[in-house]
Design a protein around this motif. Structure first.
Motif, PDB file in Angstrom:
ATOM      1  N   GLN A  98       0.856  -1.187   0.000  1.00 17.02           N
ATOM      2  CA  GLN A  98       0.000   0.000   0.000  1.00 17.02           C
ATOM      3  C   GLN A  98       0.890   1.234   0.000  1.00 17.02           C
ATOM      4  O   GLN A  98       1.829   1.335   0.786  1.00 17.02           O
ATOM      5  N   ASP A  99       0.576   2.163  -0.895  1.00 21.48           N
ATOM      6  CA  ASP A  99       1.338   3.405  -0.993  1.00 21.48           C
ATOM      7  C   ASP A  99       0.377   4.574  -0.841  1.00 21.48           C
ATOM      8  O   ASP A  99      -0.843   4.422  -0.957  1.00 21.48           O
ATOM      9  N   VAL A 100       0.917   5.738  -0.582  1.00 19.02           N
ATOM     10  CA  VAL A 100       0.090   6.935  -0.440  1.00 19.02           C
ATOM     11  C   VAL A 100      -0.017   7.635  -1.785  1.00 19.02           C
ATOM     12  O   VAL A 100       0.807   7.407  -2.687  1.00 19.02           O
ATOM     13  N   PRO A 101      -0.998   8.497  -1.973  1.00 21.63           N
ATOM     14  CA  PRO A 101      -1.132   9.215  -3.239  1.00 21.63           C
ATOM     15  C   PRO A 101       0.101  10.059  -3.540  1.00 21.63           C
ATOM     16  O   PRO A 101       0.788  10.533  -2.622  1.00 21.63           O
ATOM     17  N   PRO A 102       0.398  10.261  -4.821  1.00 24.27           N
ATOM     18  CA  PRO A 102       1.594  11.041  -5.193  1.00 24.27           C
ATOM     19  C   PRO A 102       1.585  12.468  -4.660  1.00 24.27           C
ATOM     20  O   PRO A 102       2.648  13.075  -4.511  1.00 24.27           O
ATOM     21  N   ASP A 103       0.401  13.007  -4.359  1.00 24.32           N
ATOM     22  CA  ASP A 103       0.327  14.393  -3.904  1.00 24.32           C
ATOM     23  C   ASP A 103       0.492  14.546  -2.390  1.00 24.32           C
ATOM     24  O   ASP A 103       0.302  15.636  -1.849  1.00 24.32           O
ATOM     25  N   LYS A 104       0.834  13.455  -1.694  1.00 23.63           N
ATOM     26  CA  LYS A 104       0.990  13.537  -0.237  1.00 23.63           C
ATOM     27  C   LYS A 104       1.971  14.647   0.139  1.00 23.63           C
ATOM     28  O   LYS A 104       1.746  15.383   1.101  1.00 23.63           O
ATOM     29  N   CYS A 105       3.053  14.756  -0.579  1.00 25.60           N
ATOM     30  CA  CYS A 105       4.065  15.770  -0.287  1.00 25.60           C
ATOM     31  C   CYS A 105       4.222  16.738  -1.458  1.00 25.60           C
ATOM     32  O   CYS A 105       5.309  17.293  -1.676  1.00 25.60           O
ATOM     33  N   ALA A 106       3.149  16.922  -2.225  1.00 26.45           N
ATOM     34  CA  ALA A 106       3.215  17.835  -3.367  1.00 26.45           C
ATOM     35  C   ALA A 106       3.508  19.260  -2.915  1.00 26.45           C
ATOM     36  O   ALA A 106       4.258  19.996  -3.570  1.00 26.45           O
ATOM     37  N   GLN A 107       2.907  19.654  -1.811  1.00 20.97           N
ATOM     38  CA  GLN A 107       3.214  20.938  -1.209  1.00 20.97           C
ATOM     39  C   GLN A 107       4.275  20.740  -0.135  1.00 20.97           C
ATOM     40  O   GLN A 107       4.369  19.665   0.470  1.00 20.97           O
ATOM     41  N   PRO A 108       5.091  21.750   0.121  1.00 19.85           N
ATOM     42  CA  PRO A 108       6.101  21.616   1.181  1.00 19.85           C
ATOM     43  C   PRO A 108       5.455  21.264   2.520  1.00 19.85           C
ATOM     44  O   PRO A 108       4.540  21.949   2.981  1.00 19.85           O
ATOM     45  N   ALA A 169      -6.321   2.725   3.093  1.00 21.24           N
ATOM     46  CA  ALA A 169      -5.482   3.438   2.131  1.00 21.24           C
ATOM     47  C   ALA A 169      -6.325   4.181   1.107  1.00 21.24           C
ATOM     48  O   ALA A 169      -6.029   5.323   0.734  1.00 21.24           O
ATOM     49  N   GLN A 170      -7.396   3.533   0.655  1.00 25.40           N
ATOM     50  CA  GLN A 170      -8.270   4.158  -0.344  1.00 25.40           C
ATOM     51  C   GLN A 170      -9.024   5.335   0.264  1.00 25.40           C
ATOM     52  O   GLN A 170      -9.224   6.369  -0.402  1.00 25.40           O
ATOM     53  N   MET A 171      -9.436   5.192   1.517  1.00 19.95           N
ATOM     54  CA  MET A 171     -10.248   6.230   2.148  1.00 19.95           C
ATOM     55  C   MET A 171      -9.419   7.403   2.644  1.00 19.95           C
ATOM     56  O   MET A 171      -9.815   8.571   2.504  1.00 19.95           O
ATOM     57  N   HIS A 172      -8.232   7.111   3.220  1.00 18.12           N
ATOM     58  CA  HIS A 172      -7.465   8.157   3.886  1.00 18.12           C
ATOM     59  C   HIS A 172      -6.144   8.493   3.200  1.00 18.12           C
ATOM     60  O   HIS A 172      -5.576   9.559   3.477  1.00 18.12           O
ATOM     61  N   GLY A 173      -5.629   7.592   2.366  1.00 18.82           N
ATOM     62  CA  GLY A 173      -4.363   7.867   1.682  1.00 18.82           C
ATOM     63  C   GLY A 173      -3.196   8.060   2.628  1.00 18.82           C
ATOM     64  O   GLY A 173      -2.322   8.906   2.387  1.00 18.82           O
ATOM     65  N   ASP A 174      -3.145   7.252   3.700  1.00 22.81           N
ATOM     66  CA  ASP A 174      -2.086   7.461   4.693  1.00 22.81           C
ATOM     67  C   ASP A 174      -1.392   6.161   5.117  1.00 22.81           C
ATOM     68  O   ASP A 174      -0.734   6.125   6.159  1.00 22.81           O
ATOM     69  N   ILE A 175      -1.532   5.099   4.333  1.00 20.81           N
ATOM     70  CA  ILE A 175      -0.968   3.795   4.696  1.00 20.81           C
ATOM     71  C   ILE A 175       0.249   3.467   3.822  1.00 20.81           C
ATOM     72  O   ILE A 175       0.159   3.470   2.589  1.00 20.81           O
ATOM     73  N   LEU A 176       1.365   3.195   4.471  1.00 17.24           N
ATOM     74  CA  LEU A 176       2.526   2.606   3.811  1.00 17.24           C
ATOM     75  C   LEU A 176       2.686   1.201   4.383  1.00 17.24           C
ATOM     76  O   LEU A 176       3.041   1.040   5.560  1.00 17.24           O
ATOM     77  N   GLN A 177       2.410   0.190   3.570  1.00 19.81           N
ATOM     78  CA  GLN A 177       2.490  -1.202   4.023  1.00 19.81           C
ATOM     79  C   GLN A 177       3.456  -1.981   3.148  1.00 19.81           C
ATOM     80  O   GLN A 177       3.346  -1.965   1.919  1.00 19.81           O
ATOM     81  N   TRP A 178       4.372  -2.676   3.814  1.00 21.44           N
ATOM     82  CA  TRP A 178       5.327  -3.521   3.106  1.00 21.44           C
ATOM     83  C   TRP A 178       5.059  -4.996   3.402  1.00 21.44           C
ATOM     84  O   TRP A 178       4.470  -5.350   4.413  1.00 21.44           O
ATOM     85  N   ASP A 179       5.556  -5.839   2.541  1.00 18.21           N
ATOM     86  CA  ASP A 179       5.311  -7.275   2.633  1.00 18.21           C
ATOM     87  C   ASP A 179       6.356  -7.961   3.506  1.00 18.21           C
ATOM     88  O   ASP A 179       7.161  -8.762   3.033  1.00 18.21           O
TER      89      ASP A 179
END
Length: 374
Positions: A98-108, A169-179
């Motif tokens: 699970q990754d976050v949307p590309p715009d998570k850090c689009a702004q500083p 992840a779909q609802m909040h866009g804040d999950i980084l999950q690794w296997d």
């Protein structure tokens, strides 16, 4: 790790004079085991030793065990989770589920909240989102949020929680999950993998709060404090721990045998419940992590990385990973007036987090003069 007294079950055997009466007594301390510097002799008989933590073997078909580890001295005598750590500690590359949307850090981003969470801790994540972890502008500075998660070691449970995490992840866009298996000894993997992710996805974050999902953080106070610092200078502050070393008792959650580390001393480090760092220091940690073998205690590993870079952690009185102690048993330690000037306190139940956030958010909160907390 949190510097509280360890959870300890003491079993005593008393032989009464003139009799052969035997009895056991238990002295239970409810705080979880934490400070690795506490070297108390085990008083629990073998029949009552703690069960080993879940296996730390990573979930990755592309990473094979390093069979040469089995030839290390005393390898076969170690608990399973220690053997698993040694066999797989070279594994650092895992699929990002699970990754976050590309715009998570689009702004500083001024403050990036990076929160370590176990897959099933849904309630904790939800309360963080609703309270101090809410993404917003604080004093005009952008605060963003991420949860770092692995995979449940139980395949059947993993089917459920992986679906749950996908929904979050779909609802909040804040999950980084690794296997990889989410376990205590794999917390270091979370730190290393996040640093790698940040290098390409969120380098513009000025500061990072790295903490657990059961802390209460006063993000407003953090932003105020960090405004006085340069993100391109070294900053690493929290609850400072020094002059301690590995615990050698197998019953401890923090057991580190000599086959893992010969040295009897840890470098100074900050307790993993929560610490603040600048982007300068995050870059230094990332650089050092590439050169060091993984160590199973994640906050100690951060201290090792700082030492490699010639940097030191510092203490901040507003970070209370050992909780808040009030001067009298007649006073409630849950009084919001004891928390309004702090940065972070560990540990909170989800409902306590909501209550404290609500109390501190009241515009008519009146404290007057309060006795100093310890």
């Amino acid at each position: 790790m949190r510097c509280l007294r360890p959870l300890r079950t003491e079993v005593g055997l008393v032989v009464a004079l003139g009799t052969f009466t035997l009895f056991f007594f238990f002295n239970l301390h409810m705080s979880p085991p934490t400070c690795p510097g506490l070297k108390e002799p085990p008083s629990t008989p073998l029949a009552l030793v703690w069960p080993s933590p879940p296996p730390s073997r990573p979930l990755s078909s592309s990473c094979q065990a390093n069979a040469s580890m089995a030839s290390l001295p005393d390898f076969a005598k170690q608990p399973q989770h220690i053997r698993n750590f040694l066999l797989y500690k070279h594994c650092r590359d895992f699929v990002l589920l699970q990754d976050v949307p590309p715009d998570k850090c689009a702004q500083p981003v001024f403050l990036l909240l990076v929160i370590k969470s176990s897959p099933s801790n849904y309630e904790r994540r939800e309360l963080v989102r609703r309270t101090w972890g809410h993404e917003r502008q604080v004093h005009g500075f952008l605060v963003r949020r991420l949860f770092l998660v692995g995979t449940d070691p139980n395949p059947l449970e993993a089917l459920k929680v992986n679906r749950l995490l996908a929904m979050e992840a779909q609802m909040h866009g804040d999950i980084l999950q690794w296997d990889f298996y989410d376990s205590f000894f794999n917390l270091t993997l979370k730190q290393v993998l996040f640093l790698q992710w940040q290098e390409t996805r969120c380098t513009n974050a000025s500061f990072v709060l790295n903490g657990d999902d059961d802390v209460f953080a006063h993000t407003g106070n953090m932003v105020t404090y960090l405004q006085g610092h340069n993100p391109d200078h070294h900053l690493f502050v929290g609850h400072l721990i020094h002059n301690v070393g590995p615990i050698r008792f197998p019953w401890s959650k923090y057991y580190v045998p000599k086959v893992v580390m010969e040295d009897e001393h840890y470098p100074p480090y900050c307790g993993g419940g929560g610490f603040l760092l600048s982007r300068f220091t995050a870059t230094a940690l990332r650089r050092a992590a590439r050169t060091l073998d993984l160590f199973p205690i994640d906050d100690v590993f951060m201290g090792m990385c700082l030492k490699r870079e010639g940097l030191e952690p510092a203490s901040h009185s507003g970070v209370r990973t050992a909780g808040v102690q009030v001067p009298s048993s007649r006073l409630s330690s849950f009084d919001p007036c004891y928390y309004r000037e702090l940065l972070l306190v560990h540990r909170f139940l989800p409902y306590e987090m909501l209550l404290m956030w609500d109390a501190l958010s009241q515009p008519n909160l009146s404290c007057g003069k309060r006795t100093q907390i310890y």
